[in-house]
Design an enzyme around this catalytic site. Structure first.
Site, mmCIF file in Angstrom:
data_model
loop_
_atom_site.group_PDB
_atom_site.id
_atom_site.type_symbol
_atom_site.label_atom_id
_atom_site.label_comp_id
_atom_site.label_asym_id
_atom_site.label_seq_id
_atom_site.Cartn_x
_atom_site.Cartn_y
_atom_site.Cartn_z
ATOM 1 N N ALA A 1 -67.935 -3.743 -8.129
ATOM 2 C CA ALA A 1 -66.594 -4.863 -8.796
ATOM 3 C C ALA A 1 -68.110 -5.892 -8.622
ATOM 4 C CB ALA A 1 -65.789 -4.468 -7.762
ATOM 5 N N SER B 1 -67.674 -4.997 -14.723
ATOM 6 C CA SER B 1 -66.189 -5.971 -13.823
ATOM 7 C C SER B 1 -66.888 -7.704 -13.912
ATOM 8 C CB SER B 1 -66.114 -5.385 -12.496
ATOM 9 O OG SER B 1 -67.230 -4.136 -12.076
ATOM 10 N N ARG C 1 -81.833 14.379 -14.288
ATOM 11 C CA ARG C 1 -80.655 14.078 -15.021
ATOM 12 C C ARG C 1 -79.546 15.249 -13.860
ATOM 13 N NH1 ARG C 1 -76.521 12.653 -19.264
ATOM 14 N NH2 ARG C 1 -75.049 14.188 -19.007
ATOM 15 N N VAL D 1 -65.621 5.452 -15.373
ATOM 16 C CA VAL D 1 -67.040 4.688 -16.300
ATOM 17 C C VAL D 1 -68.391 4.912 -16.101
ATOM 18 C CG1 VAL D 1 -67.296 2.576 -16.693
ATOM 19 C CG2 VAL D 1 -65.041 2.475 -16.684
ATOM 20 N N ASP E 1 -67.295 4.667 -27.216
ATOM 21 C CA ASP E 1 -68.077 5.406 -28.264
ATOM 22 C C ASP E 1 -67.018 5.544 -29.929
ATOM 23 O OD1 ASP E 1 -70.310 6.078 -26.981
ATOM 24 O OD2 ASP E 1 -68.961 7.289 -25.592
ATOM 25 N N HIS F 1 -70.089 12.778 -22.670
ATOM 26 C CA HIS F 1 -70.909 10.966 -22.971
ATOM 27 C C HIS F 1 -71.839 11.051 -22.973
ATOM 28 C CE1 HIS F 1 -70.992 6.970 -23.445
ATOM 29 N NE2 HIS F 1 -71.667 6.515 -22.105
#
Lengths: 387, 387
Positions: free
Chosen positions: A67, A72, A153, A184, A214, A242
Site C-alpha cells: 500500500a 497503490s 526467476r 497484481v 496487457d 504474464h
C-alpha cells in the site's frame, strides 16, 4: 483435455485446479502486529443519521497490500473517490505494509485524510496480514519483492511465493468467506495459484491474476495499427502467463465488430510484431519515464474490478487469470498459430507450478535436498520493465 | 480600503488589481517547437457518428504545464477518466514540458494511451507554451522550478516569475479568450499575479492560485480536533499568501453548521496550534513518505476546478487566490486576531509584488542596477515541504 478446459473457461489458471489435489492445512499463527485505524478515520460516524449518506450502501472493506508503493498511490485515491465502486458505496481501506514501509504508509493515510473523500470512512494500516485482512471483501495484492541483481526467476518465484502463501493463509483465516482476490504482484499467475492453494476455504473462482494491463495495451496497439480509436477494439483476450510467453489473442479480437484479421491485412505484423509491441511496452516506458508504469497499472486494476462487478457490454468480453465463474465465453476460436503459442505458455505455467510445489502442497513433485521444489525453467521470460 | 475589498471579494489577490496600472505589451515571439499529437491520439474520430458518444458535449482543451511531474501524473489521469468534468465531456490534453522532460512526457502520453479512457480524445505534447496553449480553455500551471540549495526566496520569485511571465504572454497570444487559469507552481499567489499581468486580454477573474490543499488540510485538522468526520466542516477560507503567513480562517468556518469556536472550546489551540498544524503538514508528509504530497495536491486541484464549474452547496463556500466573479460571499466576519494576521500576509504579498515588479510592468518600484526590482523580504516564509 486442456483445450476443452481452455475453451469452456476462457481463463488459464483452471489447468492448475484440475491437477493439484492436496489442500494445505491452515495453521493458526500468532499475530505479529495490530492493524490500527489512522487519524480522522478513527472517529465514529453514523451514515444513517445524515441526509446525504443515509441512502448509501453498506460499507465494504478493501484490503490492499504494497500500500505504500507507487501503484497503490494511484489506486487508493481512485478507490476512495468512488470511481471504482460508485458514488453511493462507502469504503474502508485496510492497508498492508512492511516494517520498512510503515512510515510511508502513515504518509499515505495522511494524504487520504487531506483529500476529504466523503465515501472513505475508515482507513487502517498494519504489517500483519492476519490483522489487515480481517473481514476484507476485496483483497488487492499488489506488493511483491522486485528481482534483485543476479536473482534467477526461480529465486523470485520462491521469495514471492512465500509472501503469497502467507497472505493466502491470512485471507483464509481472517477475510470474508467470499473475498475477491486480485493478484497484481509478479509473477502474478503463479502467485495467484499459491495464494489460492493456501486459502482452501475461499472459493477458487474468487482468485484473479491481473492481465488487464496487457489487455489494454494490446487493444491500443491494434487500434494504432488499424488507424481507429481504441474504443473500437473489443473481445481482447490475454492467454497464459504474464511473461514473454503470454499470448495476446488477435484471432478472437474485433475491430468495429469485425475480426481483426479482416481489418488489419498485414498478418505478418500480427504474428511477428504485435505481441512484441505489447510486451515491450513496459520496458519502453521505463526508458522514457524513468520508472515503471504505476498510473496505467492502477487504471487497469480499476478496469479489472469494474469488469467483475458490472455487466460486460453486449458482445464484448474480458480476460482474467483465474478460474471462472461469471459467464464463460463459449465462442472463442483457435487456430494452429494460437494453439501453439498457448501450449508454450501453458508449459511455462506448469513448470512454474512445479517450482512452487513446496508452497502449494503438491506432493507429487521432486524436491531438492533443502525441501524446495526442483525448478527447471528453460529461459528467462520476465517482461521488460518488470525486473 | 483594504478590508472592504477583502470583505466584498473573499479573495486576496484583488489587492493587487487595484494597484498595478501598467499592462505589459504583448510581444510576438517565434515558436521554439511544435506541439505534436501523440500516438493513437493523432487519429481522427467522429463523436457524432457513434451511438455511445453522439450525445456528448463539445470537446474542451485542457493545457497542463509541468506535465511530466508527479502532481500531473495523478491529475492527468483524473482529468482523462471523467472524474473532473463529467462522463459526457470529451477532453483534449495539451501537455507542456521542457527539453529536459520531453522523453518523460512521451512516457506519460503512452500511459494515457494504454489507459483507453473513452473521454480522452486528443493528447499533444510540446515545450513551447505558445504552441501548447493554443485554444486552451483551461490552463493548469503546475510546473515551477524548486528552490535549489542556498537560493533565496527572492531568487525563486524571480526565476519562477520569469516562467509565469512567459506563460502569461503565451496564454494571451494563443489560448481561448475565456481560458480559466489555475496556478499551482509556487510561489503560486505571486506567480498568478505575474501570469495575469502578462495576459491583459484575458479577464482577470479567470486567474486562480491554488489554496485548496491548505483549505482541505485545515478542514481535516478542525474535524480531528472536534472529533467529527471531515464532511461536517464547512465555510473554510484560506486568506493571503501560500506561505507561513497564510491564514486558515477558523472564525468563519463551521462544524455541523455551528461556528468553530462554539464547537472547539480550546481557543488557545485554535490560535496557537491549528495554523501550524495545517502549515507543517507538507513537511511532515515529506518526512514520512519521502516525497512531496502529489496525490492529495492533485485531489485539491480537482476539488478547486469542480468548485469553479459546479454550484457550491447551499450555505457553504470555498476560497481561491484570485479576483472573484462567481458569487462573492457577503457574510464573512473579522475580529482583531484575524485582521492582524491578514494584515501580515497582505504585507508579505505586497512585498513579493514589489520583488517581481520587473515582470509585471509596475514602473513605480525601485529597481536594482541590473534592472531587477529591489527585493526586501524580511523572513523566510516558505511552507515546510515546499523547498
Amino acid at each position: 483435455m486442456d483445450f476443452i478446459d481452455l475453451q469452456i473457461n476462457g481463463f488459464w489458471l483452471f489447468l492448475y485446479l484440475s491437477q493439484v489435489k492436496t489442500p494445505i492445512p491452515v495453521q493458526a499463527e500468532s499475530p505479529k502486529g495490530k492493524s490500527e485505524c489512522y487519524g480522522v478515520f478513527c472517529l465514529t460516524y453514523d451514515l444513517k443519521a445524515e441526509e446525504e449518506t443515509k441512502s448509501w450502501k453498506k460499507l465494504i472493506n478493501i484490503a490492499v497490500s504494497g500500500a505504500a508503493g507507487m501503484i497503490s498511490n494511484h489506486l487508493l485515491f481512485k478507490l476512495a473517490s468512488g470511481e471504482v465502486f460508485g458514488p453511493d458505496q462507502p469504503i474502508a481501506l485496510k492497508l498492508l505494509g512492511s516494517e520498512r514501509s510503515i512510515q510511508a504508509l502513515e504518509g499515505v493515510a495522511m494524504e487520504l485524510e487531506d483529500s476529504l473523500f466523503p465515501l472513505l470512512r475508515e482507513v487502517s494500516i498494519g504489517i500483519d496480514p492476519y490483522e489487515v485482512f480481517q473481514d476484507a471483501e476485496w483483497a488487492l495484492l499488489i506488493g511483491a519483492k522486485p528481482r534483485g541483481p543476479g536473482m534467477e526467476r526461480a529465486d523470485l518465484l520462491d521469495i514471492n511465493g512465500q509472501i503469497f502463501a502467507e497472505q493466502g493463509k491470512a485471507l483464509n483465516a481472517s477475510a470474508s468467506r467470499n473475498v475477491k482476490v486480485m493478484v497484481v504482484g509478479n509473477p502474478c499467475n503463479t502467485n495467484a495459484l499459491i495464494c489460492m492453494k493456501n486459502a482452501p476455504n475461499i472459493p477458487a473462482k474468487n482468485f484473479h491474476a491481473l492481465t488487464r494491463l496487457d489487455e489494454n495495451r494490446a487493444k491500443c496497439q491494434l487500434a494504432l495499427k488499424a488507424g481507429v480509436f481504441y474504443d473500437q477494439v473489443s473481445n481482447m483476450t490475454i492467454w497464459g502467463n504474464h511473461s514473454t510467453t503470454q499470448v495476446p489473442d488477435f484471432l478472437n479480437a474485433r475491430i468495429n465488430g469485425l475480426p481483426v484479421k479482416e481489418v488489419i491485412k498485414d498478418h505478418n505484423w500480427l504474428e511477428e510484431e504485435f505481441t512484441e509491441k505489447v510486451q515491450k511496452r513496459g520496458g519502453v516506458l521505463i526508458q522514457k519515464w524513468g520508472r515503471s508504469s504505476a498510473a496505467s497499472t492502477a487504471v487497469s486494476i480499476v478496469d479489472a474490478i469494474k469488469s467483475l462487478i458490472t455487466p460486460t457490454p453486449e458482445g464484448d468480453w474480458f480476460s482474467s487469470g483465474g478460474d471462472g465463474d461469471y459467464e464463460l465465453v463459449k465462442e472463442v476460436i483457435f487456430d494452429d498459430y494460437l494453439l501453439s503459442r498457448i501450449r508454450k505458455t501453458e508449459a511455462e505455467l506448469l513448470a512454474e507450478k512445479r517450482c512452487v510445489a513446496h508452497l502449494t502442497g503438491d506432493v507429487s513433485v521432486r524436491k531438492t535436498k533443502s525441501g524446495i521444489a526442483f525448478c527447471d525453467l528453460p529461459e528467462d521470460t520476465m517482461l521488460p520493465g518488470e525486473m
